[in-house]
Design a protein around this motif. Structure first.
Motif, PDB file in Angstrom:
ATOM      1  N   ALA A 180     -43.480 -63.324 -15.964  1.00 39.08           N
ATOM      2  CA  ALA A 180     -42.314 -63.191 -16.845  1.00 39.08           C
ATOM      3  C   ALA A 180     -42.181 -61.782 -17.409  1.00 39.08           C
ATOM      4  CB  ALA A 180     -42.393 -64.206 -17.979  1.00 39.08           C
ATOM      5  N   ASN A 229     -47.781 -67.400 -14.945  1.00 41.98           N
ATOM      6  CA  ASN A 229     -46.344 -67.439 -15.257  1.00 41.98           C
ATOM      7  C   ASN A 229     -45.988 -66.456 -16.364  1.00 41.98           C
ATOM      8  OD1 ASN A 229     -45.761 -69.362 -13.312  1.00 41.98           O
ATOM      9  ND2 ASN A 229     -46.070 -71.065 -14.702  1.00 41.98           N
ATOM     10  N   ALA A 230     -46.860 -66.322 -17.362  1.00 47.32           N
ATOM     11  CA  ALA A 230     -46.604 -65.367 -18.443  1.00 47.32           C
ATOM     12  C   ALA A 230     -46.607 -63.934 -17.918  1.00 47.32           C
ATOM     13  CB  ALA A 230     -47.648 -65.520 -19.542  1.00 47.32           C
ATOM     14  N   GLN A 241     -42.335 -59.143 -15.731  1.00 51.53           N
ATOM     15  CA  GLN A 241     -41.637 -58.363 -14.699  1.00 51.53           C
ATOM     16  C   GLN A 241     -42.124 -56.913 -14.686  1.00 51.53           C
ATOM     17  OE1 GLN A 241     -37.415 -58.964 -15.278  1.00 51.53           O
ATOM     18  NE2 GLN A 241     -37.560 -61.119 -14.767  1.00 51.53           N
TER      19      GLN A 241
END
Length: 65
Positions: A45, A41-42, A47
């Motif tokens: 995030a 998830n990190a 992107q």
């Protein structure tokens, strides 16, 4: 869950901070299994663009490198 003795707690603390040996491998694998979603998830995030890279150097054994 059973309560750890002081000696067991100290061994766990040592392994979590610097995994080594057979117990370290087991602890590292547990850290990977339990924290993989956090790492993914990190990274998501961030992107990152197609031409960008990142190096994850957090918990565990570096399985995602």
């Amino acid at each position: 869950m059973r309560k750890l003795t002081e000696s067991q707690f100290q061994e766990l603390e040592t392994q979590l901070s610097c995994p080594n040996g057979e117990n370290g491998l087991a602890i590292g694998n547990l850290m990977h299994e339990n924290n993989c979603d956090v790492t993914n998830n990190a990274i998501a995030a961030l992107q990152l663009e197609a031409n960008q890279q990142t190096l994850e150097i957090g918990h565990g054994l570096g399985v995602l490198i």
